[in-house]
Design a protein around this motif. Structure first.
Motif, PDB file in Angstrom:
ATOM      1  N   GLY A 172       0.816  -1.322  -0.099  1.00  0.00           N
ATOM      2  CA  GLY A 172       0.113  -0.073  -0.124  1.00  0.00           C
ATOM      3  C   GLY A 172       1.070   1.439   0.003  1.00  0.00           C
ATOM      4  N   THR A 173       0.175   2.237   0.239  1.00  0.00           N
ATOM      5  CA  THR A 173       0.640   3.495   0.250  1.00  0.00           C
ATOM      6  C   THR A 173       0.384   4.454   1.647  1.00  0.00           C
ATOM      7  N   VAL A 174       1.101   5.300   1.934  1.00  0.00           N
ATOM      8  CA  VAL A 174       0.631   6.301   3.156  1.00  0.00           C
ATOM      9  C   VAL A 174       1.056   7.735   2.861  1.00  0.00           C
ATOM     10  N   GLY A 175       0.426   8.347   3.355  1.00  0.00           N
ATOM     11  CA  GLY A 175       0.584  10.021   3.144  1.00  0.00           C
ATOM     12  C   GLY A 175      -0.108  10.372   1.822  1.00  0.00           C
ATOM     13  N   VAL A 176       0.392   9.812   0.699  1.00  0.00           N
ATOM     14  CA  VAL A 176       0.108  10.173  -0.527  1.00  0.00           C
ATOM     15  C   VAL A 176      -0.261   8.892  -1.298  1.00  0.00           C
ATOM     16  N   PRO A 177      -1.366   8.737  -2.217  1.00  0.00           N
ATOM     17  CA  PRO A 177      -1.827   7.617  -2.745  1.00  0.00           C
ATOM     18  C   PRO A 177      -1.110   7.483  -4.017  1.00  0.00           C
ATOM     19  N   VAL A 178       0.298   7.617  -4.129  1.00  0.00           N
ATOM     20  CA  VAL A 178       1.040   7.441  -5.099  1.00  0.00           C
ATOM     21  C   VAL A 178       2.441   6.512  -4.906  1.00  0.00           C
ATOM     22  N   ARG A 179       2.738   5.861  -5.967  1.00  0.00           N
ATOM     23  CA  ARG A 179       4.141   5.278  -5.971  1.00  0.00           C
ATOM     24  C   ARG A 179       4.770   5.422  -7.138  1.00  0.00           C
ATOM     25  N   PHE A 180       6.108   5.650  -7.116  1.00  0.00           N
ATOM     26  CA  PHE A 180       6.667   6.130  -8.488  1.00  0.00           C
ATOM     27  C   PHE A 180       7.961   5.555  -8.161  1.00  0.00           C
ATOM     28  N   GLY A 181       8.724   4.779  -9.238  1.00  0.00           N
ATOM     29  CA  GLY A 181       9.949   4.014  -8.994  1.00  0.00           C
ATOM     30  C   GLY A 181       9.922   2.890  -7.785  1.00  0.00           C
ATOM     31  N   ALA A 182       8.793   2.622  -7.229  1.00  0.00           N
ATOM     32  CA  ALA A 182       8.922   1.624  -6.359  1.00  0.00           C
ATOM     33  C   ALA A 182       7.382   0.788  -6.278  1.00  0.00           C
ATOM     34  N   PRO A 183       7.340   0.039  -7.237  1.00  0.00           N
ATOM     35  CA  PRO A 183       6.173  -0.805  -7.645  1.00  0.00           C
ATOM     36  C   PRO A 183       5.856  -1.528  -6.221  1.00  0.00           C
ATOM     37  N   PRO A 184       4.687  -1.714  -5.927  1.00  0.00           N
ATOM     38  CA  PRO A 184       4.129  -2.534  -4.935  1.00  0.00           C
ATOM     39  C   PRO A 184       4.282  -4.182  -5.296  1.00  0.00           C
ATOM     40  N   GLU A 185       4.579  -4.885  -4.264  1.00  0.00           N
ATOM     41  CA  GLU A 185       5.315  -6.195  -4.459  1.00  0.00           C
ATOM     42  C   GLU A 185       4.785  -7.329  -3.505  1.00  0.00           C
ATOM     43  N   VAL A 186       4.360  -8.350  -3.785  1.00  0.00           N
ATOM     44  CA  VAL A 186       4.516  -9.658  -3.009  1.00  0.00           C
ATOM     45  C   VAL A 186       5.803 -10.337  -3.246  1.00  0.00           C
ATOM     46  N   ALA A 187       6.391 -10.667  -2.135  1.00  0.00           N
ATOM     47  CA  ALA A 187       7.946 -11.143  -2.072  1.00  0.00           C
ATOM     48  C   ALA A 187       7.722 -12.755  -2.005  1.00  0.00           C
ATOM     49  N   LEU A 188       8.641 -13.376  -2.964  1.00  0.00           N
ATOM     50  CA  LEU A 188       8.662 -14.858  -2.501  1.00  0.00           C
ATOM     51  C   LEU A 188      10.148 -14.993  -2.482  1.00  0.00           C
ATOM     52  N   ILE A 189      10.465 -15.574  -1.086  1.00  0.00           N
ATOM     53  CA  ILE A 189      11.964 -15.663  -0.850  1.00  0.00           C
ATOM     54  C   ILE A 189      12.132 -17.323  -0.869  1.00  0.00           C
ATOM     55  N   ARG A 190      13.352 -17.685  -1.575  1.00  0.00           N
ATOM     56  CA  ARG A 190      13.776 -18.922  -1.701  1.00  0.00           C
ATOM     57  C   ARG A 190      15.430 -19.000  -0.871  1.00  0.00           C
ATOM     58  N   LEU A 191      15.254 -19.850  -0.019  1.00  0.00           N
ATOM     59  CA  LEU A 191      16.612 -20.122   0.872  1.00  0.00           C
ATOM     60  C   LEU A 191      17.627 -21.096  -0.205  1.00  0.00           C
ATOM     61  N   CYS A 192      18.585 -20.545  -0.159  1.00  0.00           N
ATOM     62  CA  CYS A 192      19.582 -21.279  -1.061  1.00  0.00           C
ATOM     63  C   CYS A 192      20.980 -21.760  -0.241  1.00  0.00           C
ATOM     64  N   ALA A 193      21.470 -22.981  -0.791  1.00  0.00           N
ATOM     65  CA  ALA A 193      22.732 -23.174   0.019  1.00  0.00           C
ATOM     66  C   ALA A 193      23.763 -22.394  -0.769  1.00  0.00           C
ATOM     67  N   VAL A 194      24.908 -22.006   0.095  1.00  0.00           N
ATOM     68  CA  VAL A 194      25.891 -21.095  -0.483  1.00  0.00           C
ATOM     69  C   VAL A 194      26.772 -21.919  -1.487  1.00  0.00           C
TER      70      VAL A 194
END
Length: 379
Positions: free
Chosen positions: A357-379
């Motif tokens: 979401g956004t706070v303060g202003v209903p604007v995103r610029f250069g920082a698109p909203p995202e769902v993150a999928l983190i995968r654990l990997c061995a070094v």
């Protein structure tokens, strides 16, 4: 007190933008255009927008009332004011185009830059308002030294900074949950700021979060806006009823085959206070230790305590971010060096989600909203 300071700051921004208006016009617009009718009309429109925004914020300060229409007027006018300030900064650093009347190449460049700066408020506001609901899936591989074989490829889906409010509807948030469920994650986490302020639909936010699907459940931590809304305890209790475990200075051991992932969580860690006091008690030896902390700045401490991975949000990726020469310029950089994405130090990592979401202003610029999928990997 915090309530009043926040809106006084907004008034200051809007009035500063109004003060810079004449500088923008005098330095970035050619002399023969400055007194034209269209420029005068635009000048009046700009002034009215900024003054309406300032008046709205003053009204909120006086009666502490935030209706839906008030939120939208405040947010859009503040976005406009910030864009005008940006144009003002350009005006300060670019010379007056009239000084280069007889140097056509330089003058053409300055005139073009001036037009861009003058058009920036409208372009940034409209573009940022349009893209703020273009949710994307961001996939990140996190390499962990000595990662047990049974944890290789483990998937954690993260949602952060939802801010369910007049700027984000329940229907739009439902799209985010559906996107997250398509990842078929092993663990689902939410890292704070389900809402923005008291009166926002927290129950709706919790019901949507409860729809998340994973192999071992849904876990979360609280953000600063749960504190502002005085909703931390309520969200914890109601979340538990719906199957969401908010970890508040607690840790949960999760078994995957013969390996253990120790998932810990803390309430929002306030800036300028000692971070993660007693956090060493949340560490489990011989396990992969993952910390949920809304504030990413705790990474300066969490990595030394022994947390292999810290999952955070809070910054919104800057929310309004400009990349210049591979450097991200945004207000979050004044608060923490960990503003967006993956950072690794001493073999430990922190991932900072740009959020939803956004706070303060209903604007995103250069920082698109995202769902993150983190995968654990061995070094």
């Amino acid at each position: 007190m915090l309530f009043g300071v926040r809106y006084i700051a907004d008034v200051a921004i809007l009035l500063a933008a109004l003060g810079l208006q004449s500088l923008v016009i005098s330095r970035l617009i050619r002399a023969e255009w400055r007194n034209s009718q269209i420029v005068r009309v635009l000048e009046w429109v700009n002034a009215i927008i900024l003054l309406v925004g300032a008046a709205t914020n003053m009204a909120v300060i006086l009666d502490h009332s935030l209706h839906v229409h008030t939120v939208w007027v405040r947010g859009l006018t503040l976005a406009w004011g910030l864009a005008v300030l940006g144009a003002g900064v350009v005006a300060v650093f670019l010379p007056d185009v009239e000084k280069y009347r007889h140097r056509s190449g330089r003058r053409k460049f300055l005139s073009t830059a001036g037009r861009i700066a003058v058009a920036a408020p409208l372009a940034v506001t409209l573009t940022g308002a349009y893209v703020r609901h273009h949710f994307r899936l961001k996939e990140v591989d996190v390499h962990i030294p000595n990662l047990p074989k049974d944890l290789e490829g483990l998937r954690i889906v993260q949602i952060s900074d939802v801010h369910l409010s007049p700027f984000l509807s329940t229907k739009e948030f439902a799209r985010v949950i559906d996107m997250a469920n398509e990842t078929r994650a092993n663990i689902a986490v939410v890292t704070g700021d389900l809402i923005t302020a008291g009166g926002d639909p927290l129950d709706d936010a919790l019901r949507e979060v409860a729809r998340l699907k994973s192999d071992v459940g849904i876990y979360g931590c609280h953000g600063n806006h749960e504190i502002y809304a005085r909703a931390s305890n309520y969200a914890t209790v109601q979340g538990k009823k719906l199957g969401i475990d908010f970890l508040r200075g607690q840790a949960q051991s999760l078994r995957f085959g013969n390996a253990t992932l120790n998932l810990a969580g803390v309430d929002y860690q306030r800036m300028r206070n000692p971070y993660l006091v007693g956090g060493e008690k949340l560490i489990q030896p011989d396990a992969v230790n993952v910390l949920l902390s809304h504030n990413p700045d705790v990474f300066s401490v969490s990595k030394d305590l022994g947390f292999d991975l810290t999952l955070s949000g809070h910054t919104h990726g800057g929310q309004i971010n400009v990349e210049i020469l591979h450097q991200n310029l945004n207000v979050a950089r004044f608060v923490t060096p960990y503003t967006n994405g993956l950072y690794t130090e001493k073999g430990r990592s922190v991932f900072v989600s740009a959020g939803i979401g956004t706070v303060g202003v209903p604007v995103r610029f250069g920082a698109p909203p995202e769902v993150a999928l983190i995968r654990l990997c061995a070094v």
